[in-house]
Design an enzyme around this catalytic site. Structure first.
Site, PDB file in Angstrom:
ATOM      1  N   ASP A 282       0.874  -1.172   0.000  1.00 27.38           N
ATOM      2  CA  ASP A 282       0.000   0.000   0.000  1.00 27.38           C
ATOM      3  C   ASP A 282       0.915   1.226   0.000  1.00 27.38           C
ATOM      4  O   ASP A 282       2.117   1.138   0.268  1.00 27.38           O
ATOM      5  CB  ASP A 282      -0.960  -0.004   1.197  1.00 27.38           C
ATOM      6  CG  ASP A 282      -2.160   0.917   0.968  1.00 27.38           C
ATOM      7  OD1 ASP A 282      -2.096   1.783   0.061  1.00 27.38           O
ATOM      8  OD2 ASP A 282      -3.165   0.785   1.690  1.00 27.38           O
TER       9      ASP A 282
HETATM   10  C1  BGC Z   1      -4.965   3.292  -0.028  1.00 25.87           C
HETATM   11  C2  BGC Z   1      -5.010   2.297  -1.162  1.00 25.87           C
HETATM   12  C3  BGC Z   1      -4.827   3.024  -2.458  1.00 25.87           C
HETATM   13  C4  BGC Z   1      -3.523   3.778  -2.435  1.00 25.87           C
HETATM   14  C5  BGC Z   1      -3.218   4.517  -3.728  1.00 25.87           C
HETATM   15  C6  BGC Z   1      -3.742   4.165  -0.087  1.00 25.87           C
HETATM   16  O1  BGC Z   1      -3.837   5.184   0.836  1.00 25.87           O
HETATM   17  O2  BGC Z   1      -5.007   2.614   1.206  1.00 25.87           O
HETATM   18  O3  BGC Z   1      -6.218   1.595  -1.134  1.00 25.87           O
HETATM   19  O4  BGC Z   1      -4.867   2.116  -3.537  1.00 25.87           O
HETATM   20  O5  BGC Z   1      -3.576   4.720  -1.383  1.00 25.87           O
HETATM   21  O6  BGC Z   1      -4.009   5.623  -3.871  1.00 25.87           O
END
Ligand code: BGC
Length: 760
Positions: A282
């Site tokens: 993530d």
């Molecule tokens: C989120 C993810 C997301 C990523 C990219 C993170 O803060 O938890 O679900 O895909 O950001 O935007």
């Protein structure tokens, strides 16, 4: 933790494309995804061999370049070449070997990128309410078609964390509380996504079930609970869907960060489940170099933006797979074999999904008409009719409305004159042509922004169009007395109620938010409004737009409740179609609705205690209410129709492998066409420490009035298994299993039968 204003990062727009439903109906036994025939000529073997050849031709520098992002274009974090698209991340390719650059975009319910016109579909929790794997496949394909048309090779929209904590601000992005339902729909969605040559990501692996302290909290959960709840959703999603990516989560699991957790990443995901794709962190969830790489992390996101070292994002996101990984590989702290494996996984995914041979290129606008048509279908098929009773003045249930027999309707509140609500954060899909509701002020303290997106799909206009000869008026709900008086004078009052949620923030309560709880999006007390209107109205219908369950202290005083979740760009039209019976509700709750916060396993999420104890064990969702004998407001699997269904003639048998075939007849006992999600639950033998029952199968059947259909499903033995903590394996226990077939998890008229399974 560094506080970052994420408000600007989540901004897409719309357009569309055609889709093909790739997967068949039920996904109980067989995968509807790609098979995994490791035959000498099978697609996976071919992909592996081609990838291995490429790996052998890459320099170490090129390999290292392929395993981390270079910042986030959407966030303006980094400097990118002209061909990089606005999106969540960008990884350059290696042109000399034909390896394409990869731009990724968030895509929970549609493509979430700046300055594009894309389709905002109903939220994933709505999709889950359809209980329809074929629809989930189309959903994945629709979004993937749009991603590809815009040039993206990878969609990050496959959230499958279970609603262990319904106060979780991302509940709208996920698919409910049952591992088999969520896992099956996740697999189907992945199949649809990858059928359009776009890599699917499923996330957030694992036990990332609340937003409070999400980057520092430690989910403490025992092995059996983990395996039989959330990991089962991932297991089904990975094995059946074969996604290209699994995104590891921010939190720690039993004391180890998820993105450097060898048990989760290598032992379970890769070795046990056979996952051959990429474990992607993530955004900012990487915390080390060698420990993460050796534990099984294959790709760091978003990586360090070029020239962005001084950005506040730099310390939040970190950078562990750039120069630090280079050093770790040259020192041997990360073996070259591991780096090769990381790259092999990426390349075989690009090959297998079809991107290496056919990289996406921005190719003009999407097909908005096709997108809108599909958004309408999903919204119609995912709404859940929770209550429909007759008012005192009539013997007939209040819904569906009949325009011909009404002279006045008052529509109240929820900005129903302007549009329908959507959730926020990376799971948002920004509105085409601006927000339907203007004037929201996000407080300066808001970490993730606080203004809801409202799509310009006004229920009021759609209701007026259904009833051109009816006097349809609108009141904004800010004055409950005025609204109640107008309701008293009208034939029907339709009150709209909303609950906004977003990434990064949990709900303080499942109660409908008022102007103190969510001042940005609510300007009055919604419960008080509904109570006031209900006290005077001849007929009162409540329409909900929300991401999590809501509490309904007024339920006994209203005649009908229609749950529409965040219904997407065609939400207003779908709501009108459902209210007037041009579409017949067929959704079923994928999550239990409690009567009060106090009935939740954790009525309050602690902000102080970073250890999130999964003390309820196996009792997630309906299992909790069943075991504790707490009556929910509406149980898991519940949902009404404008027609009625009966069940009869149940049979059950087993084969030598322990698979169970269940059959029964479902009859539409009304005279209107409708669809029923026929559900089968199993009560396991006593003494195993299992909850009272679990969902083991279902089938959605569409029937004309008076028609009957025999439903037959073969439920794999695996669905009856428990996790053996001594053997660290699934095991089917010998004994008698009671099977219940019915219309919800608490159908008092459910048919029952039993089978005896021998131990496996
Ligand atoms: C989120 C993810 C997301 C990523 C990219 C993170 O803060 O938890 O679900 O895909 O950001 O935007």
């Amino acid at each position: 933790m560094v506080q970052i204003d994420f408000d600007t990062r989540f901004r897409p727009r719309l357009k569309h494309a055609a889709i093909v439903a790739a997967c068949g109906a039920m996904v109980l036994l067989a995968s509807c995804g790609h098979s995994d025939p490791l035959t000498p000529t099978g697609p996976d073997t071919v992909a592996d061999e081609r990838a291995a050849t490429l790996v052998s031709q890459l320099t170490t520098t090129e390999k290292l370049q392929l395993v981390h992002g270079t910042g986030s274009p959407t966030l303006g974090y980094g400097t990118f070449p002209p061909e990089a698209l606005s999106g969540a991340s960008y990884i350059p390719g290696v042109p000399r070997l034909g390896i394409p650059a990869v731009s990724s975009a968030d895509s929970a319910a549609g493509v979430n990128v700046n300055n594009a016109r894309v389709t905002a579909l109903p939220a994933p929790v709505a999709l889950a309410s359809s209980w329809d794997p074929a629809l989930a496949t189309e959903y994945g394909a629709q979004i993937a078609t749009e991603l590809r048309t815009l040039g993206y090779a990878e969609g990050l929209g496959g959230g499958v964390n279970l609603a262990r904590e319904p106060l979780d601000g991302r509940t709208f992005e996920y698919m409910g509380e049952d591992p088999v339902l969520a896992g099956t729909l996740s697999a189907a969605r992945t199949t649809g996504t990858q059928s359009q040559k776009v890599i699917a990501t499923i996330k957030h692996y694992a036990m990332n079930d609340q937003e409070t302290n999400r980057t520092v909290s430690n989910s403490e959960v025992d092995e059996r609970t983990m395996r039989e709840t959330e990991l089962l959703a991932f297991e089904i999603g990975v094995k059946q869907g074969q996604p290209g990516n699994v995104m590891c989560s921010y939190n720690l699991v039993n004391g180890v960060y998820a993105c450097e957790n060898a048990t989760l990443l290598t032992n379970i995901l890769k070795t046990e489940w056979g996952f051959k794709g990429v474990v992607q962190s993530d955004w900012g969830a990487t915390h080390s170099t060698a420990p993460a790489a050796v534990a099984g992390l294959d790709e760091e996101e978003p990586g360090l933006g070029v020239g962005a070292e001084s950005s506040p994002f730099a310390s939040y996101f970190g950078s562990y797979f750039d120069s630090k990984l280079t050093a770790a590989v040259s020192s041997g702290a990360v073996p070259m074999a591991r780096l090769n494996d990381m790259v092999q996984r990426k390349l075989r995914t690009l090959i297998r999904v079809g991107i290496l041979d056919s990289p996406p290129k921005p190719s003009g606008p999407i097909d908005e008409a096709a997108g809108n048509a599909f958004a309408l279908t999903v919204a119609q098929q995912s709404a859940v009719l929770l209550k429909n009773s007759a008012p005192a003045i009539s013997a007939q249930a209040v819904l569906p409305l009949s325009a011909a027999s009404l002279s006045s309707i008052v529509v109240i509140g929820g900005h129903a004159d302007a549009g329908v609500m959507s959730g926020g954060g990376s799971g948002a899909v920004p509105a085409i042509d601006g927000n339907a509701v203007s004037g929201c002020q996000a407080p300066a303290s808001a970490t993730f922004g606080a203004c809801a997106t409202w799509y310009k799909s006004a229920p009021l206009a759609a209701i007026k169009a259904k009833a051109p000869n009816v006097n349809v008026t609108y009141l904004d709900g800010t004055n409950a007395t005025t609204a109640a008086n107008a309701a008293a004078a009208a034939d029907v009052a339709i009150v709209f109620a909303t609950q906004w949620q977003t990434e990064g923030v949990d709900l303080p309560s499942l109660g409908l938010p008022d102007n103190t709880v969510d001042p940005s999006n609510e300007s009055y007390d919604q419960n008080a409004l509904i109570q006031a209107v209900a006290a005077k109205a001849k007929r009162v219908v409540v329409v909900l737009e929300n991401g999590s369950p809501v509490l309904m202290p007024w339920i006994g005083n209203v005649h009908a409740v229609l749950e529409t979740w965040y219904p997407g760009i065609q939400g207003g039209q779908a709501i009108a179609d459902l209210l007037f019976g041009d579409a017949n509700p067929s959704g079923k709750l994928p999550i239990s609705f409690p009567k009060q916060d106090a009935d939740l396993p954790q009525p309050v999420i602690s902000t102080a205690d970073l250890n999130v104890q999964y003390s309820e064990g196996l009792l997630m969702g309906y299992r909790w209410y069943d075991a504790k004998q707490i009556e929910p407001q509406f149980p898991f699997g519940y949902g009404l129709s404008y027609t009625t269904f009966s069940y009869s003639g149940m049979h059950a048998s087993t084969d030598s492998a322990g698979n169970v075939t269940v059959s029964f007849t479902v009859t539409n006992t009304g005279n209107r066409p409708g669809a029923e999600v026929a559900q089968v639950y199993a009560a396991l033998p006593a003494g195993l420490g299992e909850p009272p029952k679990r969902l083991v199968g279902w089938q959605k059947v569409a029937l004309n009035g008076g028609a009957a259909q025999q439903v037959t499903m073969t439920i794999p033995a695996q669905r009856f298994a428990t996790w053996d903590v001594n053997q660290h394996a699934w095991k089917v226990n010998g004994g008698t299993y009671t099977l219940l077939a019915g219309t919800s998890s608490r159908d008092t008229n459910a048919l029952t039968n039993s089978v005896t399974l021998s131990a496996h």
